[in-house]
Design an enzyme around this catalytic site. Structure first.
Site, short mmCIF file in Angstrom:
data_model
loop_
_atom_site.label_atom_id
_atom_site.label_comp_id
_atom_site.label_asym_id
_atom_site.label_seq_id
_atom_site.Cartn_x
_atom_site.Cartn_y
_atom_site.Cartn_z
N ARG A 107 -9.54 0.92 8.75
CA ARG A 107 -9.13 -0.45 9.05
C ARG A 107 -10.19 -1.23 9.81
O ARG A 107 -10.00 -2.40 10.09
CB ARG A 107 -7.87 -0.41 9.92
N ARG A 132 11.21 -1.86 11.32
CA ARG A 132 10.12 -1.40 12.19
C ARG A 132 9.93 -2.39 13.33
O ARG A 132 10.01 -3.60 13.12
CB ARG A 132 8.83 -1.28 11.39
N LYS A 170 0.83 -1.22 0.00
CA LYS A 170 0.00 0.00 0.00
C LYS A 170 0.86 1.26 0.00
O LYS A 170 0.64 2.18 -0.77
CB LYS A 170 -0.91 0.05 1.25
N ARG A 209 11.45 -6.24 5.17
CA ARG A 209 11.32 -4.79 4.97
C ARG A 209 12.29 -3.99 5.85
O ARG A 209 12.43 -4.21 7.04
CB ARG A 209 9.89 -4.36 5.28
N ARG A 233 -0.61 -8.53 13.44
CA ARG A 233 -1.10 -7.58 12.43
C ARG A 233 -1.91 -8.30 11.36
O ARG A 233 -2.94 -7.79 10.91
CB ARG A 233 0.09 -6.85 11.78
P1 AMP Z 1 0.85 0.67 8.99
O1 AMP Z 1 2.10 1.47 8.78
O2 AMP Z 1 -0.31 1.16 8.16
O3 AMP Z 1 1.07 -0.81 8.83
O4 AMP Z 1 0.41 0.91 10.51
C1 AMP Z 1 1.23 0.54 11.58
C2 AMP Z 1 0.43 0.37 12.86
O5 AMP Z 1 -0.20 1.62 13.20
C3 AMP Z 1 -0.72 -0.63 12.79
O6 AMP Z 1 -0.29 -1.96 13.02
C4 AMP Z 1 -1.62 -0.12 13.91
O7 AMP Z 1 -1.11 -0.46 15.19
C5 AMP Z 1 -1.49 1.39 13.75
N1 AMP Z 1 -2.50 1.94 12.80
C6 AMP Z 1 -2.27 2.57 11.62
N2 AMP Z 1 -3.41 2.93 11.02
C7 AMP Z 1 -4.41 2.49 11.84
C8 AMP Z 1 -5.83 2.54 11.77
N3 AMP Z 1 -6.46 3.09 10.73
N4 AMP Z 1 -6.53 1.99 12.80
C9 AMP Z 1 -5.93 1.44 13.86
N5 AMP Z 1 -4.59 1.35 13.99
C10 AMP Z 1 -3.83 1.87 12.99
#
Ligand code: AMP
Length: 218
Positions: A91, A163, A16, A130, A174
């Protein structure tokens, strides 16, 4: 491309961020990654970061109330008037319903959801491999797209970082959170006729090309 809200959907590791960044550059609209906003808040020691860090490191979702507030504030800024890209939001069904209301208020801006579909085995490799440059944000993968030189960024020589939530245990959480909370959104958007599925298992350049062609007329 008309002014619209573009949402990138897909499991963690679906690509994404990579694709959203390219589309944002090509169409000159802001790329809003909720994960990045949260990581910046954590790095800067902001109260929001303190509230979110534990959940993020464990691979769990941050509560809807916090996420909706962040997105509403960001999307209300002037630079989003001609459209924007959301990467990592919504999400949950609660977040999706909130966004419907928000877009209604925003002059009924049209919504288009791009769903990147990727096989589970490939997702795992993309996530465990990653690495990110903390300076320029460039993303590498130690299996598919390693840096030329060990673990440093090709562009600015900064040491690449992994990360905290790309560790195997967090990854499992996740992916489980995606299956449980986020995958129901596919039906939700399909029913509204705004879902466009994309084969995300291919080479990132091929995906980008297809997306560009599709979005030019969307
Ligand atoms: P990402 O970089 O999009 O994979 O997001 C990393 C982490 O941030 C996720 O595993 C969640 O803990 C948190 N996070 C990001 N976006 C959301 C969202 N829309 N709702 C809830 N948690 C989020």
């Amino acid at each position: 491309m008309k002014a619209q809200a573009l949402v990138f959907m897909g499991a963690p590791g679906a690509g994404k961020g990579t694709q959203a960044r390219k589309v944002a550059t090509e169409f000159a609209i802001p790329h809003i990654s909720t994960g990045e906003i949260l990581r910046e808040a954590v790095a800067g020691g902001a109260p929001l970061g303190l509230a979110a860090k534990e959940k993020m490191d464990a691979g769990m979702l941050v509560p809807d109330a916090i996420m909706c507030k962040i997105v509403e504030e960001r999307v209300s800024r002037e630079d989003c008037r001609n459209g924007f890209i959301l990467d990592g939001f919504p999400r949950t069904l609660g977040q999706a319903r909130f966004m419907d209301e928000m877009l209604q208020r925003q002059d009924r801006m049209r919504l288009l959801v791009l769903n990147l579909q990727v096989e589970p085995v490939l997702l795992m490799k993309r996530l465990t491999g990653r690495r990110t440059c903390p300076v320029c944000g460039r993303i590498y993968n130690m299996f598919f797209n390693p840096p030329a030189n060990d673990s440093v960024c090709d562009l600015d020589r900064a040491r690449l970082i992994e990360r905290a939530d790309d560790k195997e245990d967090a990854i499992r959480h996740r992916l489980a959170a995606y299956d449980r909370d986020t995958s129901p959104l596919i039906d939700y958007y399909e029913d509204r006729g705004v879902l466009h599925n994309v084969n995300g298992s291919r080479d990132p350049e091929a995906i980008a090309k297809e997306l560009h062609g599709f979005l030019r007329t969307a």
